[in-house]
Design an enzyme around this catalytic site. Structure first.
Site, PDB file in Angstrom:
ATOM      1  CG  ASP A  67       1.252  28.851 -10.191  1.00  0.00           C
ATOM      2  OD1 ASP A  67       1.632  29.119 -11.211  1.00  0.00           O
ATOM      3  OD2 ASP A  67      -0.287  29.069 -10.573  1.00  0.00           O
ATOM      4  CG  ASN A 136      -9.739  22.642  -8.200  1.00  0.00           C
ATOM      5  OD1 ASN A 136      -9.691  22.716  -9.229  1.00  0.00           O
ATOM      6  ND2 ASN A 136      -9.571  23.146  -6.761  1.00  0.00           N
ATOM      7  CG  HIS A 138      -7.030  25.057 -10.023  1.00  0.00           C
ATOM      8  ND1 HIS A 138      -6.718  24.129  -8.254  1.00  0.00           N
ATOM      9  CD2 HIS A 138      -6.042  24.636 -11.233  1.00  0.00           C
ATOM     10  CE1 HIS A 138      -5.301  23.834  -9.485  1.00  0.00           C
ATOM     11  NE2 HIS A 138      -5.188  23.698 -10.386  1.00  0.00           N
ATOM     12  CD  GLU A 143      -7.242  26.163  -5.616  1.00  0.00           C
ATOM     13  OE1 GLU A 143      -7.829  25.230  -6.277  1.00  0.00           O
ATOM     14  OE2 GLU A 143      -6.713  25.865  -5.604  1.00  0.00           O
TER      15      GLU A 143
END
Ligand code: F6R
Length: 241
Positions: A67, A136, A138, A143
């Protein structure tokens, strides 16, 4: 799924670096999928050390990063391009033309996503994908969502991710709000996946992601379906499983 328990961050880094090093030795022209963040820094340090001792050679290795923030110049010290060069690439003999990172300065999202998908397919896919795990759930910047996103896409970062990343910027407002990320399908197509987790603050999400239901609300949970998944974690991160 294989789980390797390490004593601490250093031990975790060494164990994961051993797996990557085995991959490079067995297939010198392999494609390594790489991650940024605090989890892999120790791995890169260890690989650099072995490279300096002449135990590893990266001259034929191809890398593809997960990313990149949208809107940050390569030389911005928070870009993932900068991170990878500062923490790894500048110390090893990987060829610059073999390094692939999404272009955060391409404002045409469709164009950049298509380009990156093509790059990944042209190099024949990923042999070993290294992943960190977000609080979370990810992976990359995939996400929690209603459905798994398949290929490279541009994401709006969640509030928790922005807050978690704010520590690297002067303030929260400077954290980019969008990023390009490899999609779940591309990650799942990697031949091998290695997830590294460290610290007590990851213990809860490790339990949810790898022992809870598979759901796009916890993107990493899909990794349970991969047939060559290795988790390397320190005792603190694995304390709830
Ligand atoms: C980094 C990335 C992220 C991180 C995750 C964990 O390229 O894609 O998914 O792996 O946010 O970050 P750390 O390792 O800093 O806890």
């Amino acid at each position: 799924m294989r789980i390797y328990k390490a004593k601490d961050y250093k031990d975790m880094s060494r164990k994961a670096a051993n797996i990557i090093s085995a991959q490079v030795i067995m297939k010198p022209n392999c494609v390594l999928g790489l991650a940024t963040g605090s989890s892999p820094i120790g791995i890169y340090k260890q690989l650099i050390e072995w490279y300096k001792k002449d135990d590893l050679d990266f001259k034929e290795v191809v890398s593809v990063n997960l990313d990149e923030y949208k809107g940050l110049e390569r030389d911005n010290n928070q870009s993932y391009y900068y991170f990878m060069h500062e923490n790894f690439f500048r110390y090893i003999n990987i060829k610059p033309e073999n390094i692939n990172i999404p272009n955060g300065m391409e404002m045409d999202e469709k164009k950049e996503c298509e380009n990156y998908n093509k790059t990944i397919s042209d190099i024949g896919g990923v042999d070993l994908q290294l992943l960190g795990l977000g609080h979370n759930g990810h992976i990359g910047f995939n996400e929690p969502e209603e459905a798994f996103e398949r290929e490279t896409h541009c994401v709006d970062l969640s509030q928790t991710t922005i807050e978690a990343n704010a520590r690297f910027f002067n303030n929260k407002d400077e954290v980019p709000k969008q990023a390009y990320t490899m999609g779940i399908k591309t990650i799942m197509q990697a031949k091998k996946i290695v997830v590294v987790v460290s610290g007590e603050d990851k213990a809860e999400i490790v339990k949810k992601a790898f022992f809870g239901p598979v759901t796009p609300r916890v993107p990493a949970s899909i990794l349970q379906m991969h047939n060559d998944l290795t988790i390397v974690g320190d005792e603190a991160a694995l304390s709830k499983i």
